[in-house]
Design an enzyme around this catalytic site. Structure first.
Site, short mmCIF file in Angstrom:
data_model
loop_
_atom_site.label_atom_id
_atom_site.label_comp_id
_atom_site.label_asym_id
_atom_site.label_seq_id
_atom_site.Cartn_x
_atom_site.Cartn_y
_atom_site.Cartn_z
N CYS A 88 0.85 -1.19 0.00
CA CYS A 88 0.00 0.00 0.00
C CYS A 88 0.89 1.24 0.00
CB CYS A 88 -0.90 0.00 1.24
SG CYS A 88 -1.94 1.47 1.38
N CYS A 91 0.36 3.11 3.64
CA CYS A 91 0.80 2.59 4.95
C CYS A 91 1.85 1.48 4.85
CB CYS A 91 -0.40 2.08 5.74
SG CYS A 91 -1.14 0.57 5.06
N CYS A 144 -7.43 -1.14 1.49
CA CYS A 144 -6.39 -1.61 2.39
C CYS A 144 -7.00 -1.80 3.78
CB CYS A 144 -5.25 -0.59 2.45
SG CYS A 144 -3.95 -1.01 3.64
N CYS A 147 -5.23 0.89 6.44
CA CYS A 147 -5.45 2.35 6.42
C CYS A 147 -6.68 2.78 5.63
CB CYS A 147 -4.22 3.05 5.88
SG CYS A 147 -3.96 2.80 4.11
N CYS A 167 -8.40 -5.73 -9.90
CA CYS A 167 -8.04 -4.66 -10.83
C CYS A 167 -7.60 -3.47 -9.97
CB CYS A 167 -9.28 -4.35 -11.67
SG CYS A 167 -9.00 -3.29 -13.06
#
Length: 180
Positions: A88, A91, A144, A147, A167
């Site tokens: 991510c 984070c 995510c 976060c 995707c």
């Protein structure tokens, strides 16, 4: 799929955020309750809008914090074939392995499953699924778990055995090559 791509063609990809409607879907699907294991855990203090804007580029902020979408075929990781892990961008949580990345031909990086998945068991993955009706059709948003960053969407038209196509927007990711 062609209908979805035609719908994207007419959208501005910057400046007008796409909004998700509805709460977390969790692993239980669209009817999952907030008490289900799919509810978002809180890990540390959440940043304010201003703090996110300072931390991220304008495009990263638009996609991850305002639920935007990068233009198809524009992402830096679309054709990346290097071995490693996709994290991510907000984070640094590990999200997708390059081993599960494939070319879907849709214009965004595609993965057949999230890192940590064991078949249909997603207890140890870094993502959550949410219902998204922002374009007038029902899709499954991917965020995510750490976060709540918007990453992209998952569709049931991927390769076997999972049949999933995650995707994912390149700007929502940070790639870390595998050390040899």
């Amino acid at each position: 799929m062609a209908l979805l791509l035609r719908a994207f063609r007419g959208l501005p990809f910057r400046g007008v955020p796409l909004r998700a409607v509805g709460g977390p879907a969790g692993r239980g699907g669209a009817g999952a309750s907030p008490e289900d294991a799919g509810s978002l855990p809180k890990h540390g203090p959440s940043l304010t809008k201003s703090e996110w804007q300072k931390k991220l580029t304008p495009e990263q902020f638009y996609v991850t914090r305002e639920k935007g979408t990068e233009a198809p075929f524009s992402g830096v990781y679309l054709n990346n074939e290097e071995s490693g892990m996709y994290h991510c961008v907000c984070c640094d949580s590990p999200l997708f392995s390059s081993e599960k990345k494939y070319c879907s031909g849709t214009g965004w990086p595609a993965f057949s499953e999230a890192h940590g998945a064991s078949g249909s068991d997603e207890r140890d993955v870094g993502i959550l699924r949410r219902v998204d009706t922002s374009l007038g059709l029902t899709r499954t948003e991917v965020v995510c778990k750490q976060c709540e960053a918007h990453l992209g969407h998952v569709f049931p038209d991927g390769p076997g055995p999972s049949g999933q196509r995650f995707c994912i927007n390149s700007v929502a990711l940070k790639f870390k090559p595998r050390k040899h």
